[in-house]
Scaffold this motif. Structure first.
Motif, PDB file in Angstrom:
ATOM      1  N   TRP A 181      14.104  67.609  95.168  1.00 59.04           N
ATOM      2  CA  TRP A 181      14.000  69.040  94.841  1.00 59.04           C
ATOM      3  C   TRP A 181      15.174  69.827  95.421  1.00 59.04           C
ATOM      4  CZ3 TRP A 181      10.897  71.211  91.348  1.00 59.04           C
ATOM      5  CH2 TRP A 181      10.977  72.605  91.229  1.00 59.04           C
ATOM      6  N   VAL A 182      15.514  69.545  96.676  1.00 57.01           N
ATOM      7  CA  VAL A 182      16.647  70.236  97.290  1.00 57.01           C
ATOM      8  C   VAL A 182      17.943  69.870  96.573  1.00 57.01           C
ATOM      9  CG1 VAL A 182      17.998  70.475  99.415  1.00 57.01           C
ATOM     10  CG2 VAL A 182      15.505  70.475  99.524  1.00 57.01           C
ATOM     11  N   LEU A 183      18.083  68.615  96.150  1.00 59.94           N
ATOM     12  CA  LEU A 183      19.251  68.226  95.358  1.00 59.94           C
ATOM     13  C   LEU A 183      19.314  69.033  94.062  1.00 59.94           C
ATOM     14  CD1 LEU A 183      21.675  66.377  94.743  1.00 59.94           C
ATOM     15  CD2 LEU A 183      20.048  64.729  93.764  1.00 59.94           C
ATOM     16  N   GLY A 184      18.174  69.207  93.405  1.00 60.66           N
ATOM     17  CA  GLY A 184      18.140  69.998  92.181  1.00 60.66           C
ATOM     18  C   GLY A 184      18.569  71.430  92.409  1.00 60.66           C
ATOM     19  N   GLU A 185      18.106  72.035  93.502  1.00 63.97           N
ATOM     20  CA  GLU A 185      18.493  73.413  93.805  1.00 63.97           C
ATOM     21  C   GLU A 185      19.990  73.490  94.114  1.00 63.97           C
ATOM     22  OE1 GLU A 185      15.968  75.422  96.580  1.00 63.97           O
ATOM     23  OE2 GLU A 185      14.439  75.624  95.022  1.00 63.97           O
ATOM     24  N   ALA A 186      20.494  72.501  94.850  1.00 64.36           N
ATOM     25  CA  ALA A 186      21.922  72.492  95.177  1.00 64.36           C
ATOM     26  C   ALA A 186      22.768  72.325  93.922  1.00 64.36           C
ATOM     27  CB  ALA A 186      22.218  71.379  96.173  1.00 64.36           C
ATOM     28  N   MET A 187      22.357  71.432  93.032  1.00 65.47           N
ATOM     29  CA  MET A 187      23.096  71.232  91.789  1.00 65.47           C
ATOM     30  C   MET A 187      23.100  72.490  90.931  1.00 65.47           C
ATOM     31  SD  MET A 187      22.081  67.364  90.649  1.00 65.47           S
ATOM     32  CE  MET A 187      23.082  65.970  91.203  1.00 65.47           C
ATOM     33  N   ALA A 188      21.979  73.183  90.886  1.00 61.38           N
ATOM     34  CA  ALA A 188      21.890  74.401  90.091  1.00 61.38           C
ATOM     35  C   ALA A 188      22.828  75.484  90.610  1.00 61.38           C
ATOM     36  CB  ALA A 188      20.454  74.911  90.085  1.00 61.38           C
ATOM     37  N   GLN A 201      16.989  67.230  85.965  1.00 64.10           N
ATOM     38  CA  GLN A 201      16.642  65.825  86.143  1.00 64.10           C
ATOM     39  C   GLN A 201      16.183  65.545  87.575  1.00 64.10           C
ATOM     40  OE1 GLN A 201      20.288  63.943  84.944  1.00 64.10           O
ATOM     41  NE2 GLN A 201      19.776  63.963  82.753  1.00 64.10           N
ATOM     42  N   ALA A 202      16.899  66.125  88.544  1.00 63.98           N
ATOM     43  CA  ALA A 202      16.528  65.924  89.945  1.00 63.98           C
ATOM     44  C   ALA A 202      15.155  66.523  90.236  1.00 63.98           C
ATOM     45  CB  ALA A 202      17.582  66.532  90.858  1.00 63.98           C
ATOM     46  N   LYS A 203      14.901  67.707  89.707  1.00 60.42           N
ATOM     47  CA  LYS A 203      13.612  68.349  89.950  1.00 60.42           C
ATOM     48  C   LYS A 203      12.486  67.613  89.234  1.00 60.42           C
ATOM     49  CE  LYS A 203      15.288  72.940  91.152  1.00 60.42           C
ATOM     50  NZ  LYS A 203      15.238  74.391  90.869  1.00 60.42           N
ATOM     51  N   ALA A 204      12.793  67.036  88.092  1.00 56.78           N
ATOM     52  CA  ALA A 204      11.786  66.226  87.403  1.00 56.78           C
ATOM     53  C   ALA A 204      11.406  65.012  88.242  1.00 56.78           C
ATOM     54  CB  ALA A 204      12.314  65.787  86.040  1.00 56.78           C
ATOM     55  N   GLU A 205      12.394  64.425  88.908  1.00 55.67           N
ATOM     56  CA  GLU A 205      12.111  63.300  89.799  1.00 55.67           C
ATOM     57  C   GLU A 205      11.237  63.749  90.967  1.00 55.67           C
ATOM     58  OE1 GLU A 205      12.745  59.981  89.781  1.00 55.67           O
ATOM     59  OE2 GLU A 205      13.342  60.313  87.699  1.00 55.67           O
ATOM     60  N   ALA A 206      11.514  64.942  91.490  1.00 53.88           N
ATOM     61  CA  ALA A 206      10.692  65.474  92.575  1.00 53.88           C
ATOM     62  C   ALA A 206       9.253  65.677  92.108  1.00 53.88           C
ATOM     63  CB  ALA A 206      11.276  66.792  93.073  1.00 53.88           C
ATOM     64  N   LEU A 207       9.091  66.262  90.939  1.00 60.28           N
ATOM     65  CA  LEU A 207       7.752  66.544  90.419  1.00 60.28           C
ATOM     66  C   LEU A 207       6.993  65.265  90.086  1.00 60.28           C
ATOM     67  CD1 LEU A 207       8.700  69.563  88.157  1.00 60.28           C
ATOM     68  CD2 LEU A 207       7.257  69.661  90.205  1.00 60.28           C
ATOM     69  N   ARG A 212       3.526  69.271  93.260  1.00 64.95           N
ATOM     70  CA  ARG A 212       3.561  70.566  93.936  1.00 64.95           C
ATOM     71  C   ARG A 212       4.917  70.831  94.603  1.00 64.95           C
ATOM     72  NH1 ARG A 212      -1.750  72.464  94.598  1.00 64.95           N
ATOM     73  NH2 ARG A 212      -3.333  70.902  94.087  1.00 64.95           N
ATOM     74  N   SER A 213       5.929  70.091  94.179  1.00 67.07           N
ATOM     75  CA  SER A 213       7.235  70.179  94.837  1.00 67.07           C
ATOM     76  C   SER A 213       7.795  71.596  94.860  1.00 67.07           C
ATOM     77  CB  SER A 213       8.236  69.245  94.151  1.00 67.07           C
ATOM     78  OG  SER A 213       7.927  67.904  94.420  1.00 67.07           O
ATOM     79  N   GLU A 214       7.662  72.321  93.768  1.00 66.23           N
ATOM     80  CA  GLU A 214       8.261  73.657  93.727  1.00 66.23           C
ATOM     81  C   GLU A 214       7.677  74.560  94.797  1.00 66.23           C
ATOM     82  OE1 GLU A 214       9.387  77.241  90.595  1.00 66.23           O
ATOM     83  OE2 GLU A 214       8.059  75.603  89.954  1.00 66.23           O
TER      84      GLU A 214
END
Length: 233
Positions: A181-188, A201-207, A212-214
């Protein structure tokens, strides 16, 4: 030992977003060793995540009174802020900050990891948070400290530095929902090629690992946190 093992099972359930299972395991841990603040604070955390804010607030008030631990002052401050009690939240945050500054002065390496989440709350502390995060990572170069350092880079407007940091941890086997999730936020935020797509894609992996990752892992500095009177570098 029984209480500790049940607590660890609860932590695994929590990492997967299974709040009811985590809470049940924490209560079993409490049955095995009642009154242990470490168990109680995890119960309070799950109550808060489950939307049982007043119950969580009451528990955190008791834990703060028993331990004087600044981590739980920050947790209680977050609840007070959520309830619209800005003055109470500010007082708790200031109390926590004063304790952390004493700890950092006396035991800088030992206190850095504990204090870091506090200083990541306020954009005004960005440079100091980065200094703490880097020192903490240098001492403990693994997943949790890397995630905290990534947050500090984002707080300083340098999300591009956070991306390879988390990617390296994932490549080394630190396979957690929070890391993705943090990787997804950093990439964004980083402006890397195809950043938006890679962030999704990173956030999908987190979810996939924790639905409840978000709610549990989204990171942004809290608006209105008091400015630090402590050391800045």
């Amino acid at each position: 030992m029984l209480a500790w093992l049940k607590l660890q099972r609860g932590l695994i359930a929590l990492d997967r977003g299974r709040l009811d299972e985590a809470l049940a395991l924490y209560w079993l841990a409490s049955d095995a060793l009642g009154g242990w603040w470490l168990i109680d604070e995890h119960i309070a955390e799950v109550l808060h995540l489950s939307g049982k804010t007043q119950e969580a607030r009451k528990m955190y008030e008791d834990i703060v009174a028993r331990t004087g631990n600044p981590e739980f002052m920050d947790a209680l401050a977050a609840i007070e802020r959520e309830l619209g009690h800005a003055d109470a939240a500010k007082r708790l945050t200031q109390q926590a900050r004063a304790i952390y500054e004493k700890w950092l002065a006396a035991f800088p390496e030992a206190a850095a990891g504990h204090a870091l989440e506090h200083f990541l709350q306020d954009a005004a502390d960005a440079k100091y948070a980065l200094t703490l995060a880097q020192k903490n990572f240098d001492t403990r170069p693994y997943g949790e400290s890397a995630i905290a350092l990534a947050k500090a880079w984002m707080l300083n407007g340098k999300a591009d530095r956070a991306v390879p940091l988390i990617e390296a941890q994932l490549a080394n086997g630190w396979d957690t929902a929070e890391a993705y999730w943090v990787l997804g936020e950093a990439m964004a935020q980083s402006g890397v090629p195809q950043g938006a797509q890679k962030a999704q894609q990173a956030k999908a992996e987190a979810l996939r690992r924790n639905p409840r990752s978000e709610k549990m892992y989204a990171y942004a500095p809290l608006i209105g946190a008091p400015k630090s009177s402590g050391p800045r570098q």
